[in-house]
Design a protein around this motif. Structure first.
Motif, PDB file in Angstrom:
ATOM      1  N   PRO A 142       0.772  -1.271  -0.063  1.00  0.00           N
ATOM      2  CA  PRO A 142      -0.116   0.018  -0.015  1.00  0.00           C
ATOM      3  C   PRO A 142       0.829   1.361  -0.039  1.00  0.00           C
ATOM      4  CG  PRO A 142      -0.793  -1.491   1.759  1.00  0.00           C
ATOM      5  CD  PRO A 142       0.603  -2.124   1.057  1.00  0.00           C
ATOM      6  N   ALA A 143       0.421   2.556  -0.466  1.00  0.00           N
ATOM      7  CA  ALA A 143       1.275   3.537  -0.728  1.00  0.00           C
ATOM      8  C   ALA A 143       1.794   3.935   0.725  1.00  0.00           C
ATOM      9  CB  ALA A 143       0.125   4.760  -1.293  1.00  0.00           C
ATOM     10  N   GLU A 144       1.028   3.958   1.834  1.00  0.00           N
ATOM     11  CA  GLU A 144       1.595   4.457   3.196  1.00  0.00           C
ATOM     12  C   GLU A 144       2.824   3.532   3.467  1.00  0.00           C
ATOM     13  OE1 GLU A 144      -1.291   5.181   6.160  1.00  0.00           O
ATOM     14  OE2 GLU A 144      -2.749   6.005   5.052  1.00  0.00           O
ATOM     15  N   ASP A 145       2.855   2.072   3.142  1.00  0.00           N
ATOM     16  CA  ASP A 145       3.631   1.506   3.699  1.00  0.00           C
ATOM     17  C   ASP A 145       5.107   1.574   2.635  1.00  0.00           C
ATOM     18  OD1 ASP A 145       2.130   0.174   5.294  1.00  0.00           O
ATOM     19  OD2 ASP A 145       1.786  -1.719   4.325  1.00  0.00           O
ATOM     20  N   LEU A 146       4.830   2.031   1.641  1.00  0.00           N
ATOM     21  CA  LEU A 146       6.081   2.638   0.627  1.00  0.00           C
ATOM     22  C   LEU A 146       6.811   3.504   1.511  1.00  0.00           C
ATOM     23  CD1 LEU A 146       4.599   2.273  -2.675  1.00  0.00           C
ATOM     24  CD2 LEU A 146       5.962   0.640  -1.780  1.00  0.00           C
ATOM     25  N   ILE A 147       6.138   4.442   2.112  1.00  0.00           N
ATOM     26  CA  ILE A 147       6.777   5.541   3.052  1.00  0.00           C
ATOM     27  C   ILE A 147       7.393   5.113   4.240  1.00  0.00           C
ATOM     28  CG2 ILE A 147       6.384   7.632   3.966  1.00  0.00           C
ATOM     29  CD1 ILE A 147       4.063   8.127   2.023  1.00  0.00           C
ATOM     30  N   ALA A 148       6.566   4.283   4.884  1.00  0.00           N
ATOM     31  CA  ALA A 148       6.842   3.718   6.391  1.00  0.00           C
ATOM     32  C   ALA A 148       7.925   2.559   6.100  1.00  0.00           C
ATOM     33  CB  ALA A 148       5.689   3.351   7.143  1.00  0.00           C
ATOM     34  N   LYS A 149       7.893   1.974   5.050  1.00  0.00           N
ATOM     35  CA  LYS A 149       8.618   0.680   5.130  1.00  0.00           C
ATOM     36  C   LYS A 149       9.691   0.836   4.057  1.00  0.00           C
ATOM     37  CE  LYS A 149       5.313  -2.619   7.062  1.00  0.00           C
ATOM     38  NZ  LYS A 149       4.344  -3.609   6.854  1.00  0.00           N
ATOM     39  N   ARG A 150      10.137   1.846   3.740  1.00  0.00           N
ATOM     40  CA  ARG A 150      11.235   2.240   2.657  1.00  0.00           C
ATOM     41  C   ARG A 150      12.466   1.569   2.601  1.00  0.00           C
ATOM     42  NH1 ARG A 150      12.920   7.363  -0.043  1.00  0.00           N
ATOM     43  NH2 ARG A 150      11.217   8.401   0.759  1.00  0.00           N
ATOM     44  N   ASP A 151      13.104   1.331   3.795  1.00  0.00           N
ATOM     45  CA  ASP A 151      14.243   0.111   3.858  1.00  0.00           C
ATOM     46  C   ASP A 151      13.943  -1.259   3.403  1.00  0.00           C
ATOM     47  OD1 ASP A 151      15.686   2.367   4.843  1.00  0.00           O
ATOM     48  OD2 ASP A 151      15.551   1.958   6.873  1.00  0.00           O
ATOM     49  N   ILE A 152      12.650  -1.569   3.888  1.00  0.00           N
ATOM     50  CA  ILE A 152      12.270  -3.023   3.374  1.00  0.00           C
ATOM     51  C   ILE A 152      11.941  -3.268   1.785  1.00  0.00           C
ATOM     52  CG2 ILE A 152      10.429  -4.696   3.870  1.00  0.00           C
ATOM     53  CD1 ILE A 152      10.121  -3.879   6.780  1.00  0.00           C
ATOM     54  N   VAL A 153      11.299  -2.238   1.390  1.00  0.00           N
ATOM     55  CA  VAL A 153      11.252  -2.000   0.081  1.00  0.00           C
ATOM     56  C   VAL A 153      12.396  -1.965  -0.759  1.00  0.00           C
ATOM     57  CG1 VAL A 153      10.086  -0.638  -1.800  1.00  0.00           C
ATOM     58  CG2 VAL A 153       8.853  -1.104   0.206  1.00  0.00           C
ATOM     59  N   ALA A 154      13.290  -1.278  -0.164  1.00  0.00           N
ATOM     60  CA  ALA A 154      14.690  -1.024  -0.926  1.00  0.00           C
ATOM     61  C   ALA A 154      15.466  -2.376  -1.010  1.00  0.00           C
ATOM     62  CB  ALA A 154      15.408   0.001  -0.444  1.00  0.00           C
ATOM     63  N   GLY A 155      15.177  -3.303   0.352  1.00  0.00           N
ATOM     64  CA  GLY A 155      15.980  -4.427   0.328  1.00  0.00           C
ATOM     65  C   GLY A 155      15.333  -5.494  -0.541  1.00  0.00           C
ATOM     66  N   GLU A 156      14.118  -5.373  -0.809  1.00  0.00           N
ATOM     67  CA  GLU A 156      13.427  -6.408  -1.563  1.00  0.00           C
ATOM     68  C   GLU A 156      13.746  -6.202  -3.058  1.00  0.00           C
ATOM     69  OE1 GLU A 156       8.871  -8.282  -2.435  1.00  0.00           O
ATOM     70  OE2 GLU A 156       9.203  -6.845  -0.839  1.00  0.00           O
ATOM     71  N   ILE A 157      13.767  -4.976  -3.552  1.00  0.00           N
ATOM     72  CA  ILE A 157      14.357  -4.215  -4.875  1.00  0.00           C
ATOM     73  C   ILE A 157      15.772  -4.930  -5.155  1.00  0.00           C
ATOM     74  CG2 ILE A 157      14.684  -2.624  -6.488  1.00  0.00           C
ATOM     75  CD1 ILE A 157      12.334  -0.897  -5.087  1.00  0.00           C
ATOM     76  N   ARG A 158      16.596  -4.817  -3.955  1.00  0.00           N
ATOM     77  CA  ARG A 158      17.982  -4.891  -4.265  1.00  0.00           C
ATOM     78  C   ARG A 158      18.157  -6.532  -4.259  1.00  0.00           C
ATOM     79  NH1 ARG A 158      23.125  -3.434  -0.494  1.00  0.00           N
ATOM     80  NH2 ARG A 158      24.647  -4.791  -1.193  1.00  0.00           N
ATOM     81  N   GLU A 159      17.302  -7.375  -3.586  1.00  0.00           N
ATOM     82  CA  GLU A 159      17.307  -8.665  -3.883  1.00  0.00           C
ATOM     83  C   GLU A 159      16.946  -9.214  -5.136  1.00  0.00           C
ATOM     84  OE1 GLU A 159      15.648 -12.767  -1.735  1.00  0.00           O
ATOM     85  OE2 GLU A 159      14.935 -10.709  -1.000  1.00  0.00           O
ATOM     86  N   HIS A 160      16.106  -8.730  -5.538  1.00  0.00           N
ATOM     87  CA  HIS A 160      15.351  -9.185  -6.968  1.00  0.00           C
ATOM     88  C   HIS A 160      16.388  -8.516  -8.062  1.00  0.00           C
ATOM     89  CE1 HIS A 160      11.337 -11.110  -5.789  1.00  0.00           C
ATOM     90  NE2 HIS A 160      11.351 -10.027  -5.183  1.00  0.00           N
ATOM     91  N   LEU A 161      16.876  -7.621  -8.059  1.00  0.00           N
ATOM     92  CA  LEU A 161      17.988  -6.842  -9.012  1.00  0.00           C
ATOM     93  C   LEU A 161      19.253  -7.654  -8.997  1.00  0.00           C
ATOM     94  CD1 LEU A 161      18.122  -4.824 -11.122  1.00  0.00           C
ATOM     95  CD2 LEU A 161      18.959  -3.135  -9.385  1.00  0.00           C
TER      96      LEU A 161
END
Length: 280
Positions: A142-161
Motif C-alpha cells: 500500500p502507498a503508506e507502507d512504501l513510505i513507512a517501510k522504505r528500507d524494506i522495500v529497497a531491500g526487496e528491490i535489491r534482492e530481486h535486482l
C-alpha cells in the motif's frame, strides 16, 4: 650556351636515405601500434579481426599484433545509474519512484558480458531490469507502507535486482530509493491523517496528565488522612496530662506572686496546694 646537367651520381645517392627514412617511419608506426595501455579501473580483452579473446588483461601495457589486434577496455569500477519509474501501489495509488543503483562488472567474467551483451549493457540490461523490478515490488505494498517501510522495500528491490543482473555477470553494490512521489490528493490525505494523529496523541497525553494529577491529589489526601489518623492515635490521657503540666509550669514561671485584680466575675483558679507542694 653550355647547360650543366645534374650529376647522376649525386641523384642516385639520395634514394637509399629516402628508403631508410621511410622504413624508420614505418617501423615507428608498427612499434607504436604494437603496444596498448589498459587504464586503471579497467580490464582489457584482445579483439582479433572482430573476434574477442577470453584472455583477461590487467591494467598496464600490453603487446598486440599491429593492424590485426586491438584491445578493448571494460570498466570494472562501481558505476551509478538513476532512473524514474511510474507504477501503482497495492491500493492503486499512482507512485513515481526515483531509484539510484550502484553496480559493477565482474572482472573475471568480463569476456562473457562483452561477448554476449556488448558494451551497452547499461541501457540494454541494467535500466530495463530496474524499471521492471521496481514496478513489481511497489505493486505489493500500500502507498503508506512504501513510505513507512522504505528500507524494506529497497531491500526487496535489491534482492530481486541482484538475482536478475547476476545472470549477466553484473554485481549490484547498493540501491537507494531517492524519492517517492504521490498524487496531490494522496499527499493531502496523508497530511490530514498526520494532523489527526497528532491531535489524538495530544488529547491522550492530556488525559494521562489529568489522570496522573488526580492520582497525585488522591495520594496526597490519603497521606494527610493517614497522618492525622496516626496523630490521633498518639493522643493519650497521659499525653494530655503532661501537656497541662507543661502549660502550668510555664504560667508559674511567669507569675509575680500577686493575684490578678478583676472586677466582677470569678477569680481564676490556681492550685495553691500543688504549688506549695512543689516548694517543699
Amino acid at each position: 650556351m653550355h647547360v650543366v646537367e645534374p650529376n647522376p651520381v649525386k641523384k642516385m645517392s639520395l634514394k637509399p636515405y629516402i628508403l631508410i627514412g621511410l622504413l624508420i617511419v614505418a617501423g615507428l608506426i608498427v612499434a607504436f601500434n604494437g603496444f596498448q595501455t589498459v587504464q586503471y579501473g579497467n580490464v582489457g580483452l584482445y579483439k582479433t579481426f572482430g573476434k574477442l579473446n577470453d584472455n583477461i588483461l590487467a591494467p598496464g601495457i600490453h603487446m598486440k599484433i599491429p593492424f590485426v589486434q586491438t584491445i578493448i577496455q571494460v570498466n570494472v569500477q562501481v558505476q551509478k545509474t538513476e532512473t524514474d519509474t511510474s507504477a501503482s501501489s497495492k491500493d492503486l495509488q499512482p507512485v513515481s519512484t526515483h531509484v539510484a543503483v550502484n553496480y559493477s562488472v565482474d572482472k573475471e567474467a568480463a569476456y562473457k558480458l562483452m561477448n554476449n551483451v556488448g558494451g551497452s549493457f547499461g541501457s540494454v540490461i541494467v535500466n530495463p531490469a530496474i524499471q521492471e523490478i521496481v514496478k513489481e515490488v511497489t505493486a505489493r505494498y500500500p502507498a503508506e507502507d512504501l513510505i513507512a517501510k522504505r528500507d524494506i522495500v529497497a531491500g526487496e528491490i535489491r534482492e530481486h535486482l541482484t538475482n536478475r543482473l547476476a545472470k549477466y555477470n553484473l554485481i549490484v553494490n547498493d540501491i537507494n530509493i531517492v524519492n517517492f512521489k504521490f498524487s496531490d490528493a494522496f499527499n493531502q490525505s496523508i497530511e490530514a491523517k498526520q494532523v489527526a494523529q497528532q491531535q489524538a496523541l495530544k488529547a491522550e497525553n492530556d488525559l494521562k496528565r489529568i489522570q496522573i494529577e488526580a492520582k497525585q491529589k488522591v495520594a496526597q489526601a490519603q497521606a494527610e488522612a493517614e497522618s492525622l489518623k496516626l496523630k490521633k492515635q498518639e493522643v493519650t490521657p497521659e499525653l494530655i496530662q503532661l501537656k497541662q503540666i507543661e502549660v502550668q509550669e510555664k504560667a508559674l514561671d511567669k507569675w509575680d506572686g500577686r493575684l490578678p485584680s478583676v472586677t466582677g466575675g470569678a477569680t481564676p483558679f490556681i492550685d495553691v496546694d500543688s504549688f506549695a507542694g512543689s516548694g517543699k
